[in-house]
Design a protein around this motif. Sequence first.
Motif, PDB file in Angstrom:
ATOM      1  N   THR A   1       0.829  -1.189   0.000  1.00 21.07           N
ATOM      2  CA  THR A   1       0.000   0.000   0.000  1.00 21.07           C
ATOM      3  C   THR A   1       0.867   1.243   0.000  1.00 21.07           C
ATOM      4  OG1 THR A   1      -1.679  -1.194   1.253  1.00 21.07           O
ATOM      5  CG2 THR A   1      -1.895   1.178   1.177  1.00 21.07           C
ATOM      6  N   GLU A   2       2.084   1.138   0.568  1.00 25.48           N
ATOM      7  CA  GLU A   2       2.995   2.278   0.614  1.00 25.48           C
ATOM      8  C   GLU A   2       3.380   2.728  -0.789  1.00 25.48           C
ATOM      9  OE1 GLU A   2       6.238   0.774   2.872  1.00 25.48           O
ATOM     10  OE2 GLU A   2       5.034   0.423   4.666  1.00 25.48           O
ATOM     11  N   GLN A   3       3.277   1.850  -1.782  1.00 24.53           N
ATOM     12  CA  GLN A   3       3.655   2.217  -3.148  1.00 24.53           C
ATOM     13  C   GLN A   3       2.576   3.032  -3.842  1.00 24.53           C
ATOM     14  OE1 GLN A   3       4.987  -1.023  -5.548  1.00 24.53           O
ATOM     15  NE2 GLN A   3       6.061  -2.036  -3.898  1.00 24.53           N
ATOM     16  N   PHE A   4       1.346   2.964  -3.383  1.00 24.34           N
ATOM     17  CA  PHE A   4       0.246   3.592  -4.083  1.00 24.34           C
ATOM     18  C   PHE A   4       0.160   5.070  -3.715  1.00 24.34           C
ATOM     19  CE2 PHE A   4      -1.658  -0.850  -3.425  1.00 24.34           C
ATOM     20  CZ  PHE A   4      -1.029  -1.327  -4.552  1.00 24.34           C
ATOM     21  N   ALA A   5       0.559   5.953  -4.634  1.00 26.06           N
ATOM     22  CA  ALA A   5       0.606   7.389  -4.349  1.00 26.06           C
ATOM     23  C   ALA A   5      -0.760   8.009  -4.617  1.00 26.06           C
ATOM     24  CB  ALA A   5       1.683   8.050  -5.203  1.00 26.06           C
ATOM     25  N   PHE A   6      -1.734   7.737  -3.754  1.00 29.91           N
ATOM     26  CA  PHE A   6      -3.074   8.248  -3.913  1.00 29.91           C
ATOM     27  C   PHE A   6      -3.274   9.471  -3.037  1.00 29.91           C
ATOM     28  CE2 PHE A   6      -4.527   3.545  -4.485  1.00 29.91           C
ATOM     29  CZ  PHE A   6      -3.872   3.497  -5.696  1.00 29.91           C
ATOM     30  N   SER A   7      -4.023  10.442  -3.549  1.00 25.42           N
ATOM     31  CA  SER A   7      -4.361  11.608  -2.737  1.00 25.42           C
ATOM     32  C   SER A   7      -5.417  11.218  -1.713  1.00 25.42           C
ATOM     33  CB  SER A   7      -4.901  12.732  -3.624  1.00 25.42           C
ATOM     34  OG  SER A   7      -3.928  13.124  -4.578  1.00 25.42           O
ATOM     35  N   ALA A   8      -5.433  11.939  -0.592  1.00 26.98           N
ATOM     36  CA  ALA A   8      -6.386  11.630   0.476  1.00 26.98           C
ATOM     37  C   ALA A   8      -7.812  11.664  -0.057  1.00 26.98           C
ATOM     38  CB  ALA A   8      -6.224  12.628   1.620  1.00 26.98           C
TER      39      ALA A   8
ATOM     40  N   ASP B   1      -9.236   9.713  -2.276  1.00 32.08           N
ATOM     41  CA  ASP B   1      -9.469   9.172  -3.617  1.00 32.08           C
ATOM     42  C   ASP B   1     -10.265   7.879  -3.539  1.00 32.08           C
ATOM     43  OD1 ASP B   1      -8.148  11.173  -4.881  1.00 32.08           O
ATOM     44  OD2 ASP B   1      -6.396  10.006  -5.459  1.00 32.08           O
ATOM     45  N   SER B   2     -11.073   7.642  -4.570  1.00 26.27           N
ATOM     46  CA  SER B   2     -11.831   6.399  -4.634  1.00 26.27           C
ATOM     47  C   SER B   2     -11.001   5.346  -5.364  1.00 26.27           C
ATOM     48  CB  SER B   2     -13.163   6.619  -5.363  1.00 26.27           C
ATOM     49  OG  SER B   2     -12.941   7.135  -6.665  1.00 26.27           O
ATOM     50  N   VAL B   3     -11.032   4.128  -4.849  1.00 27.00           N
ATOM     51  CA  VAL B   3     -10.199   3.059  -5.405  1.00 27.00           C
ATOM     52  C   VAL B   3     -11.045   1.819  -5.639  1.00 27.00           C
ATOM     53  CG1 VAL B   3      -8.108   1.689  -5.112  1.00 27.00           C
ATOM     54  CG2 VAL B   3      -8.244   3.955  -4.051  1.00 27.00           C
ATOM     55  N   LEU B   4     -10.887   1.235  -6.806  1.00 23.79           N
ATOM     56  CA  LEU B   4     -11.564  -0.010  -7.161  1.00 23.79           C
ATOM     57  C   LEU B   4     -10.565  -1.148  -7.013  1.00 23.79           C
ATOM     58  CD1 LEU B   4     -14.072  -1.421  -8.484  1.00 23.79           C
ATOM     59  CD2 LEU B   4     -13.010  -0.903 -10.698  1.00 23.79           C
TER      60      LEU B   4
ATOM     61  N   SER C   1      -6.323  -1.781   4.020  1.00 27.01           N
ATOM     62  CA  SER C   1      -5.344  -0.749   4.344  1.00 27.01           C
ATOM     63  C   SER C   1      -5.750   0.591   3.741  1.00 27.01           C
ATOM     64  CB  SER C   1      -3.959  -1.153   3.846  1.00 27.01           C
ATOM     65  OG  SER C   1      -3.490  -2.298   4.511  1.00 27.01           O
ATOM     66  N   LEU C   2      -6.273   0.573   2.514  1.00 29.64           N
ATOM     67  CA  LEU C   2      -6.705   1.808   1.866  1.00 29.64           C
ATOM     68  C   LEU C   2      -7.886   2.441   2.594  1.00 29.64           C
ATOM     69  CD1 LEU C   2      -6.368   0.696  -1.855  1.00 29.64           C
ATOM     70  CD2 LEU C   2      -5.012   2.446  -0.705  1.00 29.64           C
ATOM     71  N   VAL C   3      -8.812   1.614   3.061  1.00 26.35           N
ATOM     72  CA  VAL C   3      -9.931   2.136   3.851  1.00 26.35           C
ATOM     73  C   VAL C   3      -9.414   2.803   5.119  1.00 26.35           C
ATOM     74  CG1 VAL C   3     -11.920   1.468   5.264  1.00 26.35           C
ATOM     75  CG2 VAL C   3     -11.663   0.529   2.963  1.00 26.35           C
ATOM     76  N   ARG C   4      -8.460   2.153   5.764  1.00 25.13           N
ATOM     77  CA  ARG C   4      -7.887   2.699   6.991  1.00 25.13           C
ATOM     78  C   ARG C   4      -7.194   4.038   6.732  1.00 25.13           C
ATOM     79  NH1 ARG C   4      -5.935  -1.665   8.523  1.00 25.13           N
ATOM     80  NH2 ARG C   4      -3.887  -1.487   7.581  1.00 25.13           N
ATOM     81  N   LEU C   5      -6.683   4.224   5.511  1.00 24.30           N
ATOM     82  CA  LEU C   5      -6.013   5.468   5.152  1.00 24.30           C
ATOM     83  C   LEU C   5      -6.980   6.542   4.675  1.00 24.30           C
ATOM     84  CD1 LEU C   5      -2.912   3.953   3.308  1.00 24.30           C
ATOM     85  CD2 LEU C   5      -2.921   5.119   5.524  1.00 24.30           C
TER      86      LEU C   5
END
Length: 232
Positions: free
Chosen positions: A6-13, A15-18, A32-36
Amino acid sequence: MGRIFTEQFAFSAGDSVLVIGLGRFGSSVAQSLVRLGHDVMGVDTNGERVQLWADKLTHAVQADSTKEAVMLQLGAADFSHAIVAIGGDIASSLLTLMVLTELGIKDIWVKALDRDHGQLAKKMGAHHVVTPEADMGERVAHLITGRLIDFIEFDDGFAIAKIHAPVMTHDKTLTESRVREQFGVTIVGVKRANTDFQHATPETSVQSADLLIVSGPTRKIELFASGTKVKK
């Protein structure tokens, strides 16, 4: 394993992810993305998996991701990012990638089962490829040797690592040790016991017990950590 990547995924706060594929890797990344703080829709053909994650993700749907009409109906085209985490079925992974590419999703990540899978995915439009098993194996190897305390490698051969300060940097400023010139890596910061993290400058002095945050090409970081100069 998914938490590390998940540390590799440079998503802005926000953002929606599929996330397509809710096996071990996909579900871990999704959680992990939900937690972030991201909105996450998980998609899988396995109804039991979908039920398992229904209360933990923003949305969880049982659907066939290889069908463009189905993904359109789910609103997949509205997502900023997509992660194809289908395990064990290269055909379904690549067909899903084709659908996401046709839908115009701007940032598509694919979990590759092997090198050939990853190369095909890139040729077919994947923006990023991750190989969890291979990457984890390399990470563990680095940790076992003791040279790298922590290690993240990106898909272009660039890495960030935490290492023990090599002998040639002890009791010198970064200007004096000439790390960048001799090793081709950059010391980003220094962590000393009982002190706050310090962003590195040319005047930063390194002591023997310091931990260094280093960035650069993976092989050059390995050589620097071992004290071996880069051959010109």
